[in-house]
Design an enzyme around this catalytic site. Sequence first.
Site, PDB file in Angstrom:
ATOM      1  N   LYS A 186      92.945 -37.662 -34.142  1.00 19.15           N
ATOM      2  CA  LYS A 186      94.098 -37.804 -33.246  1.00 19.15           C
ATOM      3  C   LYS A 186      93.797 -38.941 -32.275  1.00 19.15           C
ATOM      4  CE  LYS A 186      98.203 -36.308 -32.153  1.00 19.15           C
ATOM      5  NZ  LYS A 186      99.297 -36.316 -33.139  1.00 19.15           N
ATOM      6  N   SER A 381     103.216 -36.423 -36.543  1.00 22.21           N
ATOM      7  CA  SER A 381     102.945 -35.500 -35.462  1.00 22.21           C
ATOM      8  C   SER A 381     104.169 -34.604 -35.246  1.00 22.21           C
ATOM      9  CB  SER A 381     102.547 -36.261 -34.193  1.00 22.21           C
ATOM     10  OG  SER A 381     101.772 -35.452 -33.340  1.00 22.21           O
TER      11      SER A 381
END
Length: 596
Positions: A186, A381
């Site tokens: 991430k 996401s």
Amino acid sequence: MKRFIIGVLAFIGAMSVLFVVGLVGLMVLASASGPTVPSNIVLELDLERPLREHVSGDSLASAFGEDPTTVRDVVDALEKGGRDPRVKSLVARIGNPGSPAQAQELRDAVKAFRATGKKAVAYADTFGEADNTTLAYYVASAFDEVYIQPSGDLNITGISFETPFAREAFAKLGVTPRFHKRAEYKNAINTYTEQGYNAPHREATERYTQSLFGQMVRGIAEERELGEDAVRALIDRAPLLGQDAVDAKLLDGLRYRDEVLGELTKQAGDGAELLYVHKYLERVGRPHATGDTIALVYGVGGVARGKSQGNPLSGEEVMGAENVAAALRKATADSRVKAIIFRVDSPGGSYVASDTVRREVQRAREAGKPVVVTMGTYAASGGYFVAMDADRIVAQPGTLTGSIGVYAGKFVTDSFWEKLGVNFETIAAGKNATMYDSDADFTPEQEVRAEAIMDRIYTDFTQRAAAGRKMPLEKLQSVAKGRAWTGEDALANGLVDALGGYPKALALAKELAKLPADAPVRVEEYPRRKTGSEVLSALLGQTGDNSEDDAASVSVLSPWAPLVAATREVYLLGARLGVFESQRGALYAPMPKGSW
């Protein structure tokens, strides 16, 4: 006198009636005598600037009669034109086709047009004077012929991504980025917390780059009938002079615009006229306008709680969970709708808002309405979160997708303000009332709570994704970890079901709705578009009577808001990078800054 007055009033009344009748007649006549479609057409497409993915219902352009051309407009116009005997060929000016996924949607549409036996020609004054134009040429290669003018060059130098890292800059400012994330890939926060690529960030970016590059090389090689190794060698030699590109079979010749257009209109026959694709679509209408209804719902922009928002001048959109969820509910409740196509083009955003939209996708399926997601530039996401419960997910090979992960945190700015001689004092009730304030770091107890929130969100994301994709949790977790994939790699990893765009999504929607593949269908956008007067009223701050369905109630951002925001950001010295904003449960994966 009384009789005279009555006579005058009667005359006035009669004339008023005649005036109204005449006005209505003129309006009908004007409508009937609107622009027609010539009997011999060369369609013209301008790709000098990126196409819009979607024009929201609050577009200011619609108030003045013409909306910007969208990706779907081009796809529909070329599909319609391919079947129209009046359309003889297509000519396109290639400049900046947008993102890799948009480029592939355009290439697919052009190749489908050519498959009907009609010619498509691309031209440019040059493919880059100083810019990298590999993506632009990738689009052009899908045409039968490609030309540039004699003074042009071919700058197909490959693709690259540039990522800024500012940890040391923040340290000099006295700002401490304090973020938590799940998991190691991430990388949205690495700009703040790192000074260069860490191993997972480098690995993911290198794979993403190589996947995109491979797609472009294969596409160019296939259409220009060259070997992939030969194309790679030519890219390594670039920039190429115009004649060198012709000799290498990347171009079909060196011609000026007038020569290209003149030859095409001559080939089209006597009286051939040029007509822009958006004008053609306005006059002939979209394909898929009759038959059973397939709903089309858009989810474009960063995901946020509340209503969708759009800047009527810049075209920037925010995917408001309230509106998108309402549109999905409306399509689900409509007995005419046999299936729903959900177009997602979003880097993500709010976890809660993403879950609101995801829930309505789930409910639509539970109500017996199949849902097919088609992904645009990115659906990553939170953009993947809203899509993962669909019956089928379709992505372009170059779509940025996945990034199943989360981050949250804040910038600690007490040292920064101390350097400026500014002192903040806070009076609060509640041990954690200031947990996300920027004046102080997390306490040990707050750090534990922040980590627990990350665990909860990541666990929820991965479990729901595994269930939606019908995949063992362990397998899903191995391709999650916040990692973004191209659509090509996402297909290999089971995160999407097929590669393609609008046509592929429509074919799957028909299949799931148990309609014949050749059955006529009506693709209807939910919610309805606003009228021009409604757009202007909203822009002027008039909110109406709230009688309209909440799916169509869109908030209009003031076109001057960016100027006000920029002024505030400068004043706050660094807020442009979000220095003084906390992020709570962000499902966000921005598109890397690319050169292609």
